[in-house]
Design an enzyme around this catalytic site. Structure first.
Site, PDB file in Angstrom:
ATOM      1  N   GLU A  95      56.004  25.340  -4.471  1.00 19.21           N
ATOM      2  CA  GLU A  95      56.793  25.990  -3.421  1.00 19.21           C
ATOM      3  C   GLU A  95      57.618  25.018  -2.589  1.00 19.21           C
ATOM      4  O   GLU A  95      58.705  25.352  -2.138  1.00 19.21           O
ATOM      5  CB  GLU A  95      55.852  26.781  -2.485  1.00 19.21           C
ATOM      6  CG  GLU A  95      55.148  27.965  -3.136  1.00 19.21           C
ATOM      7  CD  GLU A  95      56.094  29.099  -3.494  1.00 19.21           C
ATOM      8  OE1 GLU A  95      57.228  29.139  -2.958  1.00 19.21           O
ATOM      9  OE2 GLU A  95      55.707  29.950  -4.318  1.00 19.21           O
ATOM     10  N   SER A 366       8.345  68.896  22.047  1.00 17.77           N
ATOM     11  CA  SER A 366       7.194  68.200  22.645  1.00 17.77           C
ATOM     12  C   SER A 366       7.350  66.693  22.708  1.00 17.77           C
ATOM     13  O   SER A 366       6.485  66.018  23.283  1.00 17.77           O
ATOM     14  CB  SER A 366       5.926  68.553  21.861  1.00 17.77           C
ATOM     15  OG  SER A 366       5.594  69.910  22.052  1.00 17.77           O
TER      16      SER A 366
END
Length: 692
Positions: A95, A366
């Protein structure tokens, strides 16, 4: 005449030269003025931000990734040191060979590209440096206009002025597009080769470095031949740069590649309900905006334990019939820290993302009683306090209204029972009597102390859990018993880091003493009663079906209403709360469906703790253990057929021996030792209040 003409030409040429020189000087001055103005302006602006959209990652408590934000793009940032050196060299060589030599613009390469384009009468060669490409990736669209090119040049200048070459290279490698939704080398490495960027071989690195030129053309998954040709070009470039030898290049070109072609986290992810809850925590508690949560590249370290999470999901799937429409809410947490270790918000996230563990408000039945009985302990009750269990109608407002609680299957002792037995058998009459004696506001206040945030109605039935609660909050409430009375906030997130490792949030250790330690100890022992057959009475203890398979001591309480089934229980290491029921509040009729919550809870706890020691509940200072007759709560004698060790707050233990099992003519038992000396007998308060 000739001399005159020559002189005129000379003066004319000199005049032109002077004009050209003057214009040149003006142009040069303007150029330098513009150049230094741009430099100055760039300097004033300072470094441009390097933030790019990145996937936010969610981690389990062991650091493994359980999920990520999903915008269709996979973006993960890794430092340069965690990228394969071969990939770094391959990228530079193909690149931007002069990357470390230029200041952002490779003028020789630009000139070469211009000449090549002129010869071909078309754009055939690019000259963009890595810095220019990085600037384009960060800040610009990819349209081919002069405005974009000038802006790109300006950002390139700013990048080179403010960041080191390695910082620029790291950013470039983390933002370049490699196709198939993979941005950056880490996402690309995982997609193409199923490994991290640091682990790439030379062959893999050279193949990957060739992809960005045209991901749809040079991807090895799209076109193997063109990808191989491009790899050869990359290897040749590395050879020219003397990064590798010819032999290494040839070996890499011939090396077979194992391609994966799949993102590691394509699915919903693990623990989806938990992840949703974490995202809400990030937004509403940590105040992060949606974009930061989705694309900020955060690393969110959560408290979830993958083994326990998977086990919880398995237990819900296994113990709730596929044919049933029953849903589930599940939370497991460490009572010592508040860390939520597992969460299930429903049976199928993709069908219903509604989180029943956090969002649903359901009647606890409960399971509310332990909170009531703790308040009772604070107000003079003990595990041996007795009241009569019989069908009772309570009248209010001068007899204009009444309330009649019923026990399960309408069974009653028709005699006095202790609070310890009432809890183990889940006697409703005892609970309502206790609630009314304490005052209806007492349980409301106690529920708030235990961390329940839902509204509680001050009514007699509140003792039986008729006001809705959330599963997470109930798990947290029971944690107060398990940890000795400290309230610890439920924790989903341990730490949040930004993409660069900055810590944005870290959970602080919390723990405020809410309960009296000695009374929490008493409650722990009372809550083991649902698994203790010694407390069997007019019916069996509610956990009798689990007793034979238990591997360790548990404390807990089940609960049910017409539409809700609960089981909450714990050891010192782990608290788990399970709710099952229909979303629409339809009555649970089938007996098999009524036990789903117990089955899920018990099997989860047994498997989750199978490698943990069977830790006993510690007895707090200020408590005393006494063997009592569980039927009447009095001190057991040798004649009593059943004796149960029961804990009391020191000074509240029973003083009277049981005489129910003496033979005729047998002497009364001796008085207890000094610390158990009998007190003058007087008629109990509850007999004065409830003379029914």
């Amino acid at each position: 005449m000739l001399e005159i003409m020559t002189d005129q030409r000379f003066r004319k040429t000199a005049k032109v030269f002077r004009a050209a020189l003057f214009i040149g000087m003006i142009c040069a001055a303007l150029f330098f003025l513009v150049y230094f103005s741009i430099i100055g302006y760039a300097k004033i602006l300072g470094p441009p931000p390097l933030a790019v959209p990145q996937s936010t990652l969610y981690m389990a408590d062991d650091g493994s990734v359980i999920g990520e934000s999903n915008s269709g793009q996979k973006r993960y940032w890794v430092p340069l040191k965690d990228i394969s050196p071969d990939l770094v060299k391959a990228t530079i060589s193909i690149e931007d060979r002069n990357f470390y030599a230029h200041n952002g613009f490779d003028y020789k390469r630009i000139a070469g590209a211009i000449i090549a384009d002129i010869k071909a009468m078309a754009k055939v060669q690019g000259a963009s440096t890595i810095t220019q490409q990085y600037a384009r990736n960060l800040y610009l669209e990819h349209e081919k206009t002069w405005k974009r090119k000038l802006t790109e040049a300006f950002y390139t200048l700013r990048l080179e002025m403010n960041y080191s070459k390695n910082e620029i290279l790291e950013g470039y490698l983390n933002t370049i597009y490699y196709g198939s939704g993979a941005y950056g080398v880490q996402a690309a490495s995982q997609f193409y080769f199923g490994k991290d960027a640091r682990d790439l071989t030379l062959a893999e690195a050279s193949m990957l470095a060739g992809v960005p030129k045209g991901p749809s053309i040079y991807s090895p998954l799209a076109n193997e031949k063109k990808a191989n040709d491009r790899q050869a070009v990359v290897l040749r470039s590395m050879e020219i740069k003397e990064y590798i030898s010819r032999a290494e290049a040839d070996e890499a070109a011939e090396a077979p590649l194992k391609l994966v072609g799949k993102h590691q986290r394509d699915s919903v992810g693990q623990a989806p309900y938990f992840q949703d809850a974490v995202q809400k925590e990030l937004k509403y508690t940590l105040k992060l905006d949606d974009r930061t949560i989705a694309l900020g590249g955060l690393k969110v370290y959560t408290t979830v334990n993958l083994e326990q999470q998977q086990l919880a999901e398995e237990m819900v799937a296994k113990h709730i019939s596929e044919d049933s429409e029953i849903q589930a809410g599940f939370v497991a947490m460490d009572p010592r820290t508040g860390h939520v270790k597992a969460m299930v918000g429903g049976r199928n996230y993709e069908e219903s993302p509604f989180n029943r563990a956090m969002q649903a408000v359901r009647q606890p039945g409960s399971t509310m009683k332990p909170l009531l009985y703790y308040a009772a302990l604070e107000n003079g009750f003990t595990p041996s306090t007795t009241m009569k269990s019989e069908l009772t109608t309570f009248r209010f407002d001068d007899g204009s209204s009444e309330y009649t609680p019923h026990n399960f299957n309408n069974k009653y002792a028709e005699d006095e029972i202790t609070m310890a037995q009432a809890l183990a058998l889940s006697d409703n009459v005892y609970a309502v009597k206790t609630h009314l004696f304490l005052g209806e506001e007492m349980l409301v206040d106690t529920a708030k102390r235990f961390g329940l945030s839902t509204n509680m109605a001050q009514v007699p039935s509140l003792a039986l859990g008729t006001s809705g609660v959330r599963v997470l909050e109930m798990a947290s409430a029971y944690s107060l018993f398990a940890n000795g009375g400290q309230y610890v906030e439920p924790v989903l997130i341990e730490r949040v880091e930004s993409h660069d490792g900055t810590v944005l949030f870290e959970a602080e250790e919390s723990g405020k003493q809410i309960l009296k330690p000695e009374l929490a100890s008493v409650m722990n022992h009372m809550l083991t009663g649902m698994f203790d057959p010694k407390l069997n009475g007019y019916s069996s203890v509610t956990g009798i079906t689990m007793v034979d398979e238990m591997s360790r001591p548990y404390a807990g309480k089940s609960g049910s209403t017409n539409t809700d089934s609960w089981m909450i229980g714990y050891t010192p290491q782990l608290v788990t709360a399970v709710w099952t029921g229909y979303d629409v509040g339809k009555p649970i009729v089938k007996s098999t469906e009524k036990v789903y919550s117990k089955n899920v809870w018990f099997n989860f706890m047994e498997k989750a703790l199978e490698d943990e020691p069977a830790a006993p509940f510690k007895t707090a200072k200020g408590t005393i253990g006494v063997f009592v007759n569980p039927e009447n709560g009095k001190i057991a004698t040798a004649n009593c057929p059943v004796k149960r060790l029961t804990y009391f707050k020191d000074g509240t233990e029973p003083q009277e021996y049981c005489t129910d099992h003496l033979d005729a003519g047998e002497e009364h038992p001796k008085k207890p030792a000094k610390e158990h000396e009998e007190k003058p007998e007087k008629k109990p308060w509850y007999k004065r209040i409830f003379s029914l």
